[in-house]
Scaffold this motif. Structure first.
Motif, PDB file in Angstrom:
ATOM      1  N   ARG A  65      -4.961   2.294  -0.636  1.00  0.00           N
ATOM      2  CA  ARG A  65      -5.533   2.223   0.709  1.00  0.00           C
ATOM      3  C   ARG A  65      -5.927   0.776   1.018  1.00  0.00           C
ATOM      4  O   ARG A  65      -6.608   0.128   0.231  1.00  0.00           O
ATOM      5  CB  ARG A  65      -6.758   3.125   0.792  1.00  0.00           C
ATOM      6  CG  ARG A  65      -7.456   3.086   2.147  1.00  0.00           C
ATOM      7  CD  ARG A  65      -8.712   3.915   2.110  1.00  0.00           C
ATOM      8  NE  ARG A  65      -9.525   3.671   3.269  1.00  0.00           N
ATOM      9  CZ  ARG A  65     -10.778   4.083   3.402  1.00  0.00           C
ATOM     10  NH1 ARG A  65     -11.356   4.763   2.411  1.00  0.00           N
ATOM     11  NH2 ARG A  65     -11.455   3.830   4.500  1.00  0.00           N
ATOM     12  N   VAL A  66      -5.485   0.295   2.174  1.00  0.00           N
ATOM     13  CA  VAL A  66      -5.784  -1.088   2.592  1.00  0.00           C
ATOM     14  C   VAL A  66      -6.542  -1.067   3.905  1.00  0.00           C
ATOM     15  O   VAL A  66      -6.031  -0.533   4.896  1.00  0.00           O
ATOM     16  CB  VAL A  66      -4.488  -1.925   2.743  1.00  0.00           C
ATOM     17  CG1 VAL A  66      -4.834  -3.331   3.211  1.00  0.00           C
ATOM     18  CG2 VAL A  66      -3.705  -1.952   1.434  1.00  0.00           C
ATOM     19  N   ALA A 106       0.831  -1.204   0.000  1.00  0.00           N
ATOM     20  CA  ALA A 106       0.000   0.000   0.000  1.00  0.00           C
ATOM     21  C   ALA A 106       0.870   1.261   0.000  1.00  0.00           C
ATOM     22  O   ALA A 106       0.569   2.251  -0.682  1.00  0.00           O
ATOM     23  CB  ALA A 106      -0.920  -0.021   1.204  1.00  0.00           C
TER      24      ALA A 106
END
Length: 234
Positions: free
Chosen positions: A31-32, A25
């Motif tokens: 975005r994780v 990321a």
């Protein structure tokens, strides 16, 4: 450009996977969102998997039926009732179904034991039980009975017999009969009686009467098998 990936996982290498995702990321501006399942929910999933695996298994094989237990007294009563109801003689039944003498058959049903005897005596009760459960065998015996002249009644011979005189046997004949009595437990088959009568120079009827009398004497304690011995040499 920003991409959001939502990942749910259960496994042993949780921390390693999280680190890899975070690095990925950071390098790619992605975005994780990481969601951890509660322990109870994880257990439920595991139980569900276990149940599903059981459902996938084949059904248990049906149990084999247990062997039927023979009850001699019940068999004797049923055979006697069938013979009386259908007016079939004991002589015919003993000869054609059991391959025995009538005296052996009549003595067996009159003194039926509580349980099936071991060894030679077991076969007789198995034969009678098979007869009771086999419609074709009963039909064939009825046909034979209807063809017989005079058609036996009450399980006895249709022709009245004269009272036989007392017969004296020689020692060698008694020794041979006594030995045969021990070998077959006092209940020889018809072909055995025929062979004995020929070997011991007597009528088949005389041999049958001898076995019948000695079965009764053994029961009353008046005869012990093996008590007849050859005459000592001088």
């Amino acid at each position: 450009m920003s991409v959001s990936i939502k990942v749910s996982f259960v496994g042993e290498h949780k921390q390693e996977i999280l680190d890899l995702l975070r690095k990925f990321a950071a390098d790619n501006t992605i975005r994780v969102d990481i969601e951890e399942l509660p322990a109870t929910e994880m257990e439920d999933n595991e139980e569900t998997n276990v149940v599903a695996s059981k459902d996938d298994q084949p059904c248990d094989q049906p149990e084999e039926p247990q062997a039927q237990v023979l009850v001699p007294k019940e068999i004797a009563a049923n055979v006697k009732r069938w013979l009386t109801t259908n007016n079939v003689g004991q002589v015919l039944f003993a000869n054609k179904v059991l391959d025995r003498a009538r005296s052996t058959f009549s003595d067996s049903i009159r003194n039926a034991p509580e349980t099936v005897p071991l060894g030679h005596g077991k076969k007789l009760w198995e034969q009678m039980d098979k007869f009771l459960s086999d419609p074709q065998q009963r039909k064939e015996l009825l046909m034979l009975s209807n063809k017989r002249p005079g058609h036996e009644t009450n399980g006895e011979d249709p022709t009245p017999t004269k009272k036989s005189a007392t017969i004296s046997f020689e020692r060698w004949q008694l020794v041979g009969l006594d030995k045969l009595f021990m070998e077959c437990d006092g209940r020889p088959e018809k072909k055995t009686v025929d062979l004995a009568a020929s070997s011991f120079k007597m009528d088949v009827k005389q041999a049958n009467v001898w076995f019948q009398n000695h079965r009764r004497r053994e029961k009353n304690g008046q005869y012990v098998p093996g008590s007849y011995q050859p005459k000592p040499k001088e």
